[in-house]
Design an enzyme around this catalytic site. Structure first.
Site, PDB file in Angstrom:
ATOM      1  CG  LEU A  84       5.562  26.254  65.994  1.00 17.97           C
ATOM      2  CD1 LEU A  84       5.669  25.731  64.617  1.00 17.97           C
ATOM      3  CD2 LEU A  84       6.820  27.098  66.107  1.00 17.97           C
ATOM      4  N   GLY A  85       1.952  27.513  68.638  1.00 15.21           N
ATOM      5  CA  GLY A  85       0.816  28.298  68.949  1.00 15.21           C
ATOM      6  C   GLY A  85      -0.191  27.431  69.140  1.00 15.21           C
ATOM      7  N   GLY A 137      -4.715  27.178  68.630  1.00 18.09           N
ATOM      8  CA  GLY A 137      -5.962  27.621  67.853  1.00 18.09           C
ATOM      9  C   GLY A 137      -7.308  26.774  68.479  1.00 18.09           C
ATOM     10  CG  PHE A 190      -6.889  21.680  64.287  1.00 13.40           C
ATOM     11  CD1 PHE A 190      -5.999  21.142  64.970  1.00 13.40           C
ATOM     12  CD2 PHE A 190      -7.753  21.218  63.556  1.00 13.40           C
ATOM     13  CE1 PHE A 190      -5.677  19.785  64.357  1.00 13.40           C
ATOM     14  CE2 PHE A 190      -7.069  19.928  62.778  1.00 13.40           C
ATOM     15  CZ  PHE A 190      -6.289  19.352  63.264  1.00 13.40           C
ATOM     16  N   GLY A 191      -6.449  23.133  67.999  1.00  8.79           N
ATOM     17  CA  GLY A 191      -5.497  22.340  68.805  1.00  8.79           C
ATOM     18  C   GLY A 191      -4.115  23.067  68.991  1.00  8.79           C
ATOM     19  CB  VAL A 209       0.633  24.708  65.552  1.00  8.37           C
ATOM     20  CG1 VAL A 209       1.494  24.382  64.461  1.00  8.37           C
ATOM     21  CG2 VAL A 209      -0.874  24.758  65.074  1.00  8.37           C
ATOM     22  CE  LYS A 245      -4.606  23.607  62.346  1.00  8.08           C
ATOM     23  NZ  LYS A 245      -5.283  24.404  61.236  1.00  8.08           N
ATOM     24  CG  ASP A 277     -10.841  32.054  60.358  1.00  3.36           C
ATOM     25  OD1 ASP A 277     -11.464  33.079  60.761  1.00  3.36           O
ATOM     26  OD2 ASP A 277     -10.445  31.297  61.181  1.00  3.36           O
TER      27      ASP A 277
END
Length: 824
Positions: free
Chosen positions: A517-518, A520, A522-523, A525, A539, A636
């Protein structure tokens, strides 16, 4: 000499006349400005600016037009000396507006208080339905007086001041001190709050706030109804400032000489308790309901309990001895069908049955309850319920030192579980359920007896790992044992569901790019589907992530304790070896920025939907700052961190950088500045200082991006260095603020959009002290607060690329999440 005396006399005479005229004008002015009474031979005319002002200038009565409407109404409002914005507290002709300024408010020849338009005295638009019994109408001396309480009172005559009518008996949408909500048993008069139809139409709306009318021997309850359907129910705790006797049962607000307080039922169904804040010059929200899913009446149906702090995937849970009536509905997170008895054929009447305690609950709807004789012990109450086969539950409550026994019959409705201490409910169950519950309790005790040896075993494992690491390091090796990670983390977060790694691998098709899905900081998703068919977002912490374990744990700790319809819900996590994953509710419409900044998809966001998204994000942020158990600074907030569900409901996500404030803490500092350029407040980006006002700044940017459909880091006008904030500030000062509105919007409410732009500019003011709190922002968005003029915003220019090394201004890069050491 005679001539001189004559001149002196003439001048003295003229001066005396002028003095008398001035005195007369002064007295007339005083009479006009302090007029609080309307007599039978007098009129208030709209086109003359007719007005009644209470003796101490607390309230005014006159003609007004609400919001953007041109219709005319007679109402009572707080005077400007008390409240700077027009706060209407009572309306006479709310359902019968006058369409011009020809209105006349008077007492007619029959002694009735009426409102009519010119040449329409025989057919009044509104009347108080008061008809005085007088033989000679020429001697009629009835009058109405506006009191400093805000009550318009009608008297039959001056002599004995017989009271015949008052506006307090007919409240509209607002309760002020002295008004009542409830029932007069003797006269049958009911005092009810009724919402407006809309912000511009004070006509009778869909929602009513009223006392539930049943036998007045039972605990009183207050409801909000939507039409004839129960929408929200107040607690059955004794309400402060209430009257309960043989004549009436009512609730009222008390007078406070230091603070003005009101209760208001909004056209949306929201019930607010407000207090006037002189410092902020606006109404401050003290309480509002319903806010959360569990607040809605019967959200989980019959024989169930609703808990927003539940660690389960679903906030609804059946009471002991009951199971979901509809398995499909329950699995689909819809509990409205409620629960039914597990074993219908097993008798719960003198067949070895008993009670199971359900802790810390809001009392079930007492409409099907009975209040047994007072002064009973808990054991006596239990025995009374057992003796009656129709009794499904009981509860004891102590009021004024005396214990009351409250018993319920038939289904148990609208039970809400609290985190703080409340009363316990005892639910009647059959002998099988009673035995199972007792066995579970004993099992828990036996498991508790194993805690000490387990702790010793864990301590031994930790010591072994420490010793092994020390030995390996001595040999130049750096291997670390991770086999006990999952056990340790599951103890750290006992309220969370822990997913098996293989389950998530299968759900995401081994984290395939098709399901991605995306990406970021973080890593990745990934979209996934659990074995029960539920869609989730997984996630996954990347091994190369710059955020790491600390941010992961931070996000788990924060989201696990948060429950709000405008926050993404954490369903669980997976901790296995080096893997760290969050399992979140799936948002099919992805993030707000994927709509807002896409030339094709932005057309799906009409103004109504954008305004709903704005309100949802504001409420979510208010929950973080004020209404949750913790005060949380997100740090954020941006359009890519606002996700949209299948109904386009906005949900704030990504709490990896959030911070908790404790107690009365208002601000904190950090040397590690984290967040996204373009959304950071100046005091945070430059000095590392952050507070709730930092999030307010970010919200202001999001608001302006939603209105304009443009990113903050874009360039505008001929001046390439001007960003979105600077562009909005420029057009605002020029009086052409609507020029920034997204060109894809076909139609929108001009006043509403202008109000939003002004709110956005208030949020991005350079000095954090000037920015409003989120509680004020939510109130401003409702359209009922007057707005101050915004001051110079921060970051009105982009940083010039040629002077990047020397400039202290920050370049907005919306999608770049950064971590830097801030200047001190």
């Amino acid at each position: 000499m005679k001539k001189a005396l004559l001149v002196i006399f003439l001048y003295s005479h003229i001066a005396l006349k002028m003095l008398l005229k001035s005195l007369l004008l002064f007295l007339l002015f005083q009479v006009c400005t302090s007029r609080d009474t309307l007599r039978s031979n007098e009129e208030l005319k709209d086109d003359d600016g007719g007005l009644l002002v209470s003796k101490e200038s607390s309230f005014e009565l006159g003609f007004f037009s609400p919001g953007n409407s041109s219709n005319r109404y007679v109402g009572i409002w707080y005077s400007q000396s008390k409240v700077s914005e027009k706060t209407v507290v009572w309306i006479a002709n709310r359902d019968n507006p006058i369409h011009d300024t020809s209105g006349v408010f008077t007492i007619n020849r029959y002694g009735n208080l009426v409102l009519y338009a010119y040449n329409m005295e025989t057919s009044p638009i509104w009347s108080a339905d008061v008809s005085l019994s007088v033989k000679n109408t020429s001697t009629l001396s009835a009058y109405v007086q506006l009191l400093d309480t805000g009550n318009l009172v009608m008297f039959q005559n001056d002599r004995d001041r017989i009271f015949v009518w008052q506006s307090f008996d007919f409240p509209t949408d607002t309760l002020i001190p002295g008004m009542k909500v409830g029932m007069n048993w003797k006269t049958g008069l009911e005092w009810v709050l009724t919402s407006w139809k809309s912000q511009d139409d004070p006509g009778t709306g869909d929602y009513t706030f009223r006392l539930h009318n049943w036998s007045h021997t039972v605990t009183p309850q207050y409801f909000i109804y939507k039409g004839l359907t129960k929408y929200w129910r107040g607690d059955t705790e004794p309400w402060p400032n209430s009257v309960r006797n043989a004549e009436e049962m009512s609730f009222f607000l008390t007078y406070n000489t230091n603070k003005l307080t009101i209760m208001k039922l909004k056209f949306s169904g929201l019930h607010q308790h407000l207090e006037w804040n002189d410092g902020d010059d606006q109404w401050k929200e003290l309480l509002s309901t319903p806010k959360y899913r569990c607040d809605w009446y019967g959200h989980c149906g019959a024989n169930s309990k609703c808990s927003l702090d539940s660690g389960n995937l679903f906030e609804c849970e059946c009471l002991p001895g009951y199971e979901p009536k509809s398995i499909n509905g329950w699995n689909g997170r819809n509990g409205s069908d409620g629960c039914v008895s597990k074993r219908v054929k097993v008798s719960k009447c003198r067949n070895g049955e008993g009670f199971v305690k359900v802790e810390r609950v809001k009392d079930p709807d007492a409409s099907r309850a009975a209040l047994l004789k007072r002064g009973m012990s808990t054991k006596e109450c239990e025995q009374e319920c057992l003796r009656n086969c129709s009794c499904t539950a009981y509860m004891t409550k102590k009021i004024a030192g005396v214990v009351d026994c409250l018993t319920w019959y038939d289904d148990l409705m609208d039970i809400l579980v609290y985190t703080e201490a409340r009363r316990d409910l005892y639910v009647r169950v059959d002998k099988i359920e009673l035995a199972e519950n007792a066995a579970n309790s004993q099992g828990f005790f036996r498991r508790g007896m194993l805690v000490v040896p387990i702790l010793f075993a864990l301590l031994a494992l930790v010591l072994i790992n420490v010793l092994a690491c020390w030995l390996l390091k001595k040999k130049g090796k750096t291997k670390v044992f991770v086999e006990v990670d999952e056990l340790e983390e599951s103890k750290r977060y006992p309220e969370l569901q822990f997913f098996d790694l293989n389950t998530l691998v299968a759900a995401t098709d081994n984290f395939s790019d098709v399901n991605k899905l995306g990406e970021g900081g973080f890593g990745g998703v990934y979209k996934g589907e659990l074995p029960n068919g539920q869609k989730v977002a997984v996630k996954r912490l990347s091994s190369s992530s710059g955020q790491g374990i600390g941010e992961f744990k931070n996000e788990v700790e924060l989201i696990a304790g948060l429950q709000h319809r405008n926050l993404v819900k954490l369903l669980g996590c997976c901790i296995k070896g080096g893997e760290r994953m969050l399992v979140l509710e799936y948002m099919p419409n992805k993030s707000l920025d994927s709509f807002l900044f896409d030339d094709t998809r932005r057309s799906f966001l009409d103004w109504g939907r954008r305004f709903e998204i704005l309100n949802g994000v504001a409420r979510g942020l208010l929950y973080l700052h004020q209404d949750s158990r913790l005060r949380i600074i997100h740090r954020d907030l941006k359009t890519s961190n606002i996700l949209l569900d299948d109904e386009m409901t906005p949900k704030i996500s990504d709490f990896g950088m959030a911070r908790i404030f404790h107690g009365d803490q208002l601000q904190d500092n950090t040397k590690k500045v984290v967040g996204t350029y373009g959304y950071m407040s100046p005091e945070y980006a430059v000095f590392g200082r952050f507070s709730t006002k930092s999030d307010v700044f970010s919200f202001g940017i999001v608001l302006l991006e939603i209105v304009s459909g443009k990113r903050n880091n874009g360039s505008y006008e001929e001046n390439y260095s001007m960003n979105l904030i600077g562009h909005v500030w420029h057009v605002w000062k020029e009086g052409i603020a609507l020029d920034i509105v997204d060109s894809s919007l076909q139609s929108y409410k001009h006043d509403e959009v202008l109000r939003c732009i002004q709110i956005g500019l208030l949020c991005v003011q350079e000095d954090s002290k000037d920015r409003p709190a989120m509680s004020s922002v939510v109130f401003m968005l409702s359209g009922e607060a007057s707005l101050p003029s915004p001051k110079q915003p921060a970051f009105v220019f982009r940083r010039n690329s040629s002077s990047a090394a020397d400039s202290k201004e920050l370049l907005s890069i919306n999608d770049l999440t950064i971590t830097i050491v801030g200047a001190r």
